[in-house]
Design a protein around this motif. Structure first.
Motif, mmCIF file in Angstrom:
data_model
loop_
_atom_site.group_PDB
_atom_site.id
_atom_site.type_symbol
_atom_site.label_atom_id
_atom_site.label_comp_id
_atom_site.label_asym_id
_atom_site.label_seq_id
_atom_site.Cartn_x
_atom_site.Cartn_y
_atom_site.Cartn_z
ATOM 1 N N UNK A 91 0.833 -1.206 0.000
ATOM 2 C CA UNK A 91 0.000 0.000 0.000
ATOM 3 C C UNK A 91 0.866 1.254 0.000
ATOM 4 N N UNK A 92 1.890 1.278 0.845
ATOM 5 C CA UNK A 92 2.777 2.441 0.888
ATOM 6 C C UNK A 92 3.565 2.599 -0.400
ATOM 7 N N UNK A 93 3.921 1.502 -1.021
ATOM 8 C CA UNK A 93 4.680 1.557 -2.261
ATOM 9 C C UNK A 93 3.839 2.124 -3.399
ATOM 10 N N UNK A 94 2.567 1.811 -3.415
ATOM 11 C CA UNK A 94 1.712 2.247 -4.520
ATOM 12 C C UNK A 94 1.073 3.613 -4.277
ATOM 13 N N UNK A 95 1.173 4.132 -3.073
ATOM 14 C CA UNK A 95 0.502 5.379 -2.728
ATOM 15 C C UNK A 95 1.306 6.592 -3.195
ATOM 16 N N UNK A 123 10.433 9.098 -0.207
ATOM 17 C CA UNK A 123 10.591 8.521 1.133
ATOM 18 C C UNK A 123 9.512 7.474 1.393
ATOM 19 N N UNK A 124 8.276 7.725 0.946
ATOM 20 C CA UNK A 124 7.213 6.754 1.143
ATOM 21 C C UNK A 124 7.467 5.484 0.338
ATOM 22 N N UNK A 125 8.016 5.623 -0.862
ATOM 23 C CA UNK A 125 8.370 4.434 -1.650
ATOM 24 C C UNK A 125 9.478 3.639 -0.990
ATOM 25 N N UNK A 126 10.463 4.318 -0.439
ATOM 26 C CA UNK A 126 11.546 3.620 0.258
ATOM 27 C C UNK A 126 11.008 2.895 1.488
ATOM 28 N N UNK A 127 10.120 3.548 2.229
ATOM 29 C CA UNK A 127 9.518 2.906 3.406
ATOM 30 C C UNK A 127 8.673 1.706 2.983
ATOM 31 N N UNK A 128 7.950 1.828 1.877
ATOM 32 C CA UNK A 128 7.153 0.717 1.382
ATOM 33 C C UNK A 128 8.003 -0.477 0.999
ATOM 34 N N UNK A 129 9.121 -0.217 0.329
ATOM 35 C CA UNK A 129 10.031 -1.305 -0.053
ATOM 36 C C UNK A 129 10.628 -1.962 1.185
ATOM 37 N N UNK A 166 0.838 10.901 -2.983
ATOM 38 C CA UNK A 166 0.044 12.013 -2.473
ATOM 39 C C UNK A 166 0.678 13.296 -2.983
ATOM 40 N N UNK A 167 -0.105 14.129 -3.631
ATOM 41 C CA UNK A 167 0.433 15.347 -4.227
ATOM 42 C C UNK A 167 0.918 16.342 -3.187
ATOM 43 N N UNK A 168 0.324 16.343 -2.008
ATOM 44 C CA UNK A 168 0.716 17.323 -0.995
ATOM 45 C C UNK A 168 2.070 16.995 -0.366
ATOM 46 N N UNK A 169 2.551 15.756 -0.514
ATOM 47 C CA UNK A 169 3.855 15.383 0.026
ATOM 48 C C UNK A 169 4.994 15.894 -0.837
ATOM 49 N N UNK A 170 4.743 16.097 -2.105
ATOM 50 C CA UNK A 170 5.799 16.519 -3.015
ATOM 51 C C UNK A 170 6.620 15.324 -3.472
ATOM 52 N N UNK A 171 7.593 15.598 -4.294
ATOM 53 C CA UNK A 171 8.416 14.532 -4.860
ATOM 54 C C UNK A 171 9.257 13.845 -3.793
ATOM 55 N N UNK A 172 9.866 14.634 -2.923
ATOM 56 C CA UNK A 172 10.731 14.058 -1.887
ATOM 57 C C UNK A 172 9.926 13.181 -0.924
ATOM 58 N N UNK A 173 8.737 13.611 -0.555
ATOM 59 C CA UNK A 173 7.890 12.815 0.336
ATOM 60 C C UNK A 173 7.463 11.511 -0.294
ATOM 61 N N UNK A 174 7.164 11.542 -1.594
ATOM 62 C CA UNK A 174 6.785 10.310 -2.282
ATOM 63 C C UNK A 174 7.960 9.350 -2.399
#
Length: 57
Positions: A16-20, A32-38, A22-30
């Motif tokens: 779920x975290x890997x596929x999510x 980090x979320x992809x790294x956390x998902x992996x 969110x535009x408000x997080x920006x590129x850097x936030x996305x």
């Protein structure tokens, strides 16, 4: 069996975290979320793949 029951929800949360995105997080936030998902996804796989219980005959 217990490893399997703990591993499946962790894998689902990681996917779920890997596929999510969110535009408000920006590129850097996305990123980090992809790294956390992996990381969560791979930890769930390691939990499931962990040591097998030895059965005594």
């Amino acid at each position: 069996m217990v490893n399997f029951l703990f591993g499946i929800p962790i894998i689902l949360i990681g996917a779920f975290l890997l596929s999510l995105t969110v535009n408000s997080f920006g590129t850097f936030g996305n990123i980090i979320m992809n790294i956390a998902g992996i990381a969560i996804l791979s930890s769930g796989a390691l939990i499931i793949r962990g040591r097998k219980e030895k059965h005594t005959p």
